[in-house]
Write an enzyme that holds these catalytic residues in place. Structure first.
Site, PDB file in Angstrom:
ATOM      1  N   LYS A  68      -5.986   4.047   9.927  1.00 27.12           N
ATOM      2  CA  LYS A  68      -6.761   4.725   8.885  1.00 27.12           C
ATOM      3  C   LYS A  68      -7.432   5.953   9.479  1.00 27.12           C
ATOM      4  O   LYS A  68      -7.995   5.908  10.567  1.00 27.12           O
ATOM      5  CB  LYS A  68      -7.812   3.768   8.309  1.00 27.12           C
ATOM      6  CG  LYS A  68      -7.217   2.779   7.313  1.00 27.12           C
ATOM      7  CD  LYS A  68      -8.264   2.411   6.277  1.00 27.12           C
ATOM      8  CE  LYS A  68      -7.639   1.850   5.023  1.00 27.12           C
ATOM      9  NZ  LYS A  68      -8.623   1.742   3.937  1.00 27.12           N
ATOM     10  N   ARG A 117       0.851  -1.194   0.000  1.00 24.83           N
ATOM     11  CA  ARG A 117       0.000   0.000   0.000  1.00 24.83           C
ATOM     12  C   ARG A 117       0.883   1.240   0.000  1.00 24.83           C
ATOM     13  O   ARG A 117       1.668   1.445   0.927  1.00 24.83           O
ATOM     14  CB  ARG A 117      -0.919  -0.011   1.217  1.00 24.83           C
ATOM     15  CG  ARG A 117      -1.898   1.142   1.239  1.00 24.83           C
ATOM     16  CD  ARG A 117      -3.075   0.893   2.163  1.00 24.83           C
ATOM     17  NE  ARG A 117      -2.705   0.911   3.561  1.00 24.83           N
ATOM     18  CZ  ARG A 117      -3.564   0.751   4.560  1.00 24.83           C
ATOM     19  NH1 ARG A 117      -4.848   0.527   4.320  1.00 24.83           N
ATOM     20  NH2 ARG A 117      -3.161   0.788   5.805  1.00 24.83           N
ATOM     21  N   SER A 154     -12.544  -4.081   0.126  1.00 25.99           N
ATOM     22  CA  SER A 154     -12.879  -3.693   1.494  1.00 25.99           C
ATOM     23  C   SER A 154     -14.362  -3.413   1.597  1.00 25.99           C
ATOM     24  O   SER A 154     -14.914  -2.711   0.740  1.00 25.99           O
ATOM     25  CB  SER A 154     -12.136  -2.414   1.902  1.00 25.99           C
ATOM     26  OG  SER A 154     -10.755  -2.647   1.965  1.00 25.99           O
TER      27      SER A 154
END
Lengths: 222, 222
Positions: B139, B41, B110
């Site tokens: 997050k 990521r 997700s």
């Protein structure tokens, strides 16, 4: 659309500059003024939103025949059905972008040095963007500007369509075009203008006049 | 690689957490400890660098048979020859990602709500990541956590492989796995660990024990 693109007045978007205005309608105003190609540049927008924005813009540009080029994000261009992708030296290498996009989509490449220009000239990349002409505040990175002499030199090194970006405005546009560029790319001169349509029209008029004079000179030589 | 992926211990990278350590070697350490899948990521890395990093990691993972999944950037996954792509609800819509990647690459999605789970269940997406289980600081966005009851409910709603992310650590891992998850995804518990290998080994041992007990229970029922 094919690949016969008019590079004369190439708008590169920057949502950071458009103040409280909607991007798609601002681009359409600029196209009414004479913008001949549009590059959608989004550096921090989620991919889904980028695809939606690009798809929406592509739909709205359809009747004008103005091509939509996506900055960097190959998958966004594919998903939105855009006409091509513009990449920089730090993006995915050209040959990989070509293999993903296929032969029919337009690929443009930014070059910042003569060595990069010579390397790009050996590929089938569709056009090159020389940057910067002058120093500018739009891009944070500081590369050695080409200057007018540099543009002439670059012009002598390749047959590919050449545009240039970085510090272009209505005052220096005529002398830039006189170096043999196929067009100029602009960000703030249109995105930040009070009337993007008027700004584009004024720039397009200057370019049209220069191209007319150039054609006239060529005809007198024949 | 095919699509028979082991979801048990799914590492999601975050270069913001790895301190002064190289990402590829950190991931390889974690794989030695027992990480079974890796998602790369990168939110702000230039695409060219992202492709290089992914290609390098893919090469180094080849002998371990651990799949490399790329977060969001479909074109990076294609250019680097990665095994798949993980997308979120704000990325390019699933069916467009599938049409770009073809049938053989893995796509994970997700989901943050039961409605999204039901919608995804009707597609051929390869696995779903429920997020978050708990509140987390990794997050920035704050979505309603599923909690353990939520995970059980989600498990009853789909046959697809399910993993979960967001606040998983060695203390709560056993109770999370007991809800019927196929695995857990972790960021900081491995990326920020002094020894990613030891951290992964400890987590992998817990998961292996739980899965053994679950199999045992199933066999006793038969």
């Amino acid at each position: 659309m094919g690949k016969s693109m008019d590079f004369s007045l190439y708008l590169v978007t920057d949502r950071g500059l458009i103040r409280d205005r909607a991007l798609v309608s601002l681009v359409l105003e600029a196209v009414r003024g004479g913008v001949s190609a549009v590059q959608l540049r989004e550096k921090s927008c989620p991919a889904g939103e980028f695809v939606q924005l690009a798809g929406n813009l592509k739909d709205r540009l359809a009747e004008s025949n103005v091509p939509l080029i996506i900055n960097d994000r190959v998958e966004v261009a594919l998903a939105a059905g855009a006409d091509g992708v513009h990449i920089g030296q730090e993006d995915i290498p050209y040959h990989q972008v070509r293999s993903m996009l296929g032969p029919n989509r337009i690929i443009g490449l930014s070059v910042n040095t003569y060595a990069q220009l010579m390397e790009a000239d050996r590929t089938d990349v569709d056009y090159l963007s020389l940057s910067p002409v002058y120093s500018t505040k739009t891009k944070k990175d500081t590369k050695e500007p080409f200057g007018l002499e540099g543009l002439r030199k670059a012009r002598s090194m390749t047959q590919k369509p050449l545009i240039t970006i970085g510090g272009v405005n209505k005052q220096n546009l005529a002398s830039i075009m006189a170096t043999g560029m196929d067009g100029v790319a602009l960000v703030s001169a249109i995105c930040a203008a009070d009337s993007p349509e008027d700004a584009a029209r004024e720039l397009a008029d200057i370019i049209r006049n220069i191209k007319r004079e150039q054609n006239h000179a060529v005809m007198q030589h024949q």
